[in-house]
Design a protein around this motif. Structure first.
Motif, short mmCIF file in Angstrom:
data_model
loop_
_atom_site.label_atom_id
_atom_site.label_comp_id
_atom_site.label_asym_id
_atom_site.label_seq_id
_atom_site.Cartn_x
_atom_site.Cartn_y
_atom_site.Cartn_z
N GLN A 177 0.85 -1.19 0.00
CA GLN A 177 0.00 0.00 0.00
C GLN A 177 0.89 1.24 0.00
N PHE B 235 1.89 6.13 6.65
CA PHE B 235 1.22 4.88 6.29
C PHE B 235 0.20 4.54 7.37
N SER B 236 -1.00 4.18 6.95
CA SER B 236 -2.03 3.77 7.91
C SER B 236 -2.83 2.61 7.32
N TYR B 237 -3.27 1.72 8.21
CA TYR B 237 -4.02 0.54 7.76
C TYR B 237 -4.90 0.05 8.91
N TRP C 91 -6.95 -3.25 10.22
CA TRP C 91 -7.07 -4.71 10.02
C TRP C 91 -8.10 -5.29 10.99
#
Length: 410
Positions: free
Chosen positions: A165, A173-175, A177
């Motif tokens: 990503q 950066f971020s995600y 889950w």
């Protein structure tokens, strides 16, 4: 975190007492709101100047400093600084431990008066229950850099990983889950690696996955009649904290008779057609009537992945009527048959009445016919036809009058 130290600054004066307090012990790789470090100094002298140097060493070994000079207005002095906001060039871009050293630089020769530490990680928590969402955040990458994220348990990638990503325009950066219900329990490692940027230390962190809970809010009990037998049918839905339904696993419910002692066990399995767990118990004709109860014991349900529930027992009562009164359909059929018999009896009675009525009329005509023939024979024998002719005419008139009287009677 709080650290207390004592140092004498003026001969004969009470020693200064230092207490360091941090707003939090752990943050993610993000600059705001940061960590507020508050230093409380007791026994200060009003009007005196005090100088402090705050040094923070990040996980890469880089040191950022902030110098604070202030005059005391009384016996207490409170100083507060925020990392990284107040530290020139500082960023929270490394995963690991940030060490705090506070030195008093004035009026005494430089002396270490307080220490502390806080931690920076990739996730917003160090432990999660299954079905919870893990928020992963990191910075310090190049603008729009391609980042690879891996999630491993005992060296085995989690389902769907690794993924790639892009970081945003600021190198963040971020995600998010969502943890599947079947994810292995225990320590999980999440790591990030940039296509261009190489971090030292690398972005890597351990967090723990715990079993989640399963709630069962309602147990449904229905009594039905199947092939002449009474059936108690039970069903329930098992729900995870995120609102999704459990579709695997089994449990056994207890069916309690009215005496409160006799128990029957019913196995519940998932029915994909109705999206619920179902089970049945056949009530024997010898079973007692009255109030029965179905019970799901606390933590008796297991979805085969180690997620259990409910946290408290669930009870549903139902009433079993005596066997003779159990079949309202049979009562209805019996009533209908009785009505049909009554109607047939009425119709038959009406038909017999009509038959008898017409039969009686036919017999009357036959009797009259026989009487006329006898008169004819008698007239011929005595040769007095005039006398018997008159009698015959009167009888014919009387015979013609009979149907009219019958019509009036009908």
């Amino acid at each position: 975190m709080s650290v207390t130290a004592q140092i004498s600054t003026v001969h004969g004066a009470p020693p200064l007492i230092y207490t360091l307090t941090l707003s939090t012990s752990r943050i993610q790789e993000v600059n705001s709101p940061g960590v507020t470090m508050t230093l409380n100094v007791s026994n200060t002298v009003s009007g005196s100047f005090y100088g402090f140097s705050w040094n923070v060493t990040d996980p890469s070994g880089s040191i950022r400093s902030f110098v604070y000079y202030v005059a005391a207005n009384g016996p207490f002095l409170t100083l507060a600084v925020v990392y990284p906001r107040d530290f020139s060039g500082a960023l929270v871009k490394y995963n690991g431990t940030y060490r705090i050293n506070i030195f008093q630089t004035y009026p005494n020769p430089t002396a270490l008066v307080a220490t502390g530490r806080f931690y920076t990680g990739l996730t917003d928590s160090l432990s999660y229950q299954r079905t919870a969402q893990v928020f992963i955040l990191a910075q310090g990458y190049a603008s729009n850099e391609n980042i690879t994220m891996r999630i491993l348990h005992a060296g085995i990638p989690a389902s769907g990983f690794p993924i790639s990503q892009l970081a945003d325009g600021n190198g963040v950066f971020s995600y998010l889950w969502p943890i599947p219900v079947s994810t292995p329990l225990g320590d999980i490692n999440v790591s990030l690696s940039g296509q261009v940027t190489v971090k030292k230390p690398p972005d890597s962190q351990i967090f723990t996955i715990l079993p989640t809970s399963v709630s069962i809010s309602q147990l449904v009990a229905n009594l039905t009649l199947l092939q002449g037998s009474r059936i108690a049918a039970f069903s329930f839905a098992a729900v995870y904290p995120d609102g999704s339904q459990a579709k695997t696993g089994t449990t056994t419910i207890r069916v309690l008779e009215p005496d409160g002692i006799t128990i029957h066990l019913v196995s519940m399995t998932y029915n994909t057609t109705v999206n619920a767990f179902e089970g049945t118990y056949r009530i024997a004709s010898s079973d007692p009537s009255g109030g029965w109860a179905a019970i799901i014991d606390a933590n008796s349900f297991d979805d085969v992945y180690g997620n259990v529930g409910p946290s408290t027992g669930v009870v549903r009562g139902f009433v079993v009527e005596p066997a003779a009164s159990q079949n309202p359909q049979t009562s209805t059929v019996t009533y209908l048959l009785l009505m049909i018999v009554v109607l047939l009896a009425v119709a038959l009675t009406f038909l017999v009445s009509w038959v008898l009525f017409f039969a009686r009329k036919k017999v009357q005509r036959s009797v009259l016919k026989v009487d006329l023939q006898s008169i004819e024979r008698e007239a011929a024998r005595v040769q007095n036809r005039d006398f018997f002719g008159k009698v015959r005419d009167q009888l014919k008139q009387r015979q013609q009058a009979k149907p009219e009287e019958g019509a009036k009677d009908g």
